[in-house]
Design a protein around this motif. Structure first.
Motif, short mmCIF file in Angstrom:
data_model
loop_
_atom_site.label_atom_id
_atom_site.label_comp_id
_atom_site.label_asym_id
_atom_site.label_seq_id
_atom_site.Cartn_x
_atom_site.Cartn_y
_atom_site.Cartn_z
N VAL A 199 19.60 -18.00 10.62
CA VAL A 199 18.99 -16.68 10.65
C VAL A 199 18.32 -16.47 9.30
O VAL A 199 18.96 -16.60 8.26
CB VAL A 199 20.03 -15.57 10.89
N CYS A 257 15.17 -10.89 9.34
CA CYS A 257 16.08 -10.13 10.20
C CYS A 257 16.06 -8.65 9.80
O CYS A 257 16.22 -8.31 8.63
CB CYS A 257 17.50 -10.68 10.08
N CYS A 306 20.24 -10.21 19.17
CA CYS A 306 20.82 -11.56 19.26
C CYS A 306 22.32 -11.50 19.48
O CYS A 306 22.86 -12.22 20.32
CB CYS A 306 20.49 -12.39 18.02
N HIS A 319 22.78 -7.07 9.48
CA HIS A 319 21.91 -8.19 9.82
C HIS A 319 22.74 -9.30 10.45
O HIS A 319 23.93 -9.43 10.19
CB HIS A 319 21.19 -8.71 8.58
N CYS A 335 15.39 -12.32 19.77
CA CYS A 335 15.13 -11.71 18.47
C CYS A 335 13.69 -11.19 18.39
O CYS A 335 12.75 -11.97 18.47
CB CYS A 335 15.38 -12.72 17.36
N GLU A 370 12.13 -10.12 15.86
CA GLU A 370 11.51 -10.50 14.59
C GLU A 370 11.28 -12.00 14.48
O GLU A 370 10.71 -12.47 13.51
CB GLU A 370 12.40 -10.05 13.41
N ARG A 371 11.77 -12.77 15.45
CA ARG A 371 11.71 -14.24 15.43
C ARG A 371 12.32 -14.79 14.14
O ARG A 371 11.80 -15.69 13.51
CB ARG A 371 10.27 -14.74 15.60
N ILE A 430 15.28 -16.24 13.94
CA ILE A 430 16.29 -17.25 14.23
C ILE A 430 15.62 -18.58 14.54
O ILE A 430 14.71 -18.65 15.38
CB ILE A 430 17.18 -16.82 15.41
#
Length: 63
Positions: free
Chosen positions: A5, A10, A16, A32, A55, A57-58, A60
């Motif tokens: 992560v 994050c 997630c 987070h 996710c 925010e991408r 991961i």
């Protein structure tokens, strides 16, 4: 399989760990996400991928 992560990306939405609670959890400091296991075994592979895909925010990475 390794899962990471990116703490800078994050935003703590929690999608997630709501999607894959066996792989991800919120940290106590700011909510987070962090990964619960060092090495993701085949039994958690699908859950790790689903958590990463969820996710917004991408943040991961699944390797």
């Amino acid at each position: 399989m390794r899962v990471r992560v990116d703490g800078k990306q994050c935003q703590g939405h929690g999608v997630c760990y709501m999607t894959s609670p066996d792989v991800f959890a919120p940290d106590e400091e700011d909510g987070h996400a962090h990964v619960l296991v060092d090495e993701v075994g085949s039994d958690l592979e699908q859950a790790a991928k689903e958590g990463a895909e969820a996710c917004p925010e991408r943040a991961i990475t699944v390797e």
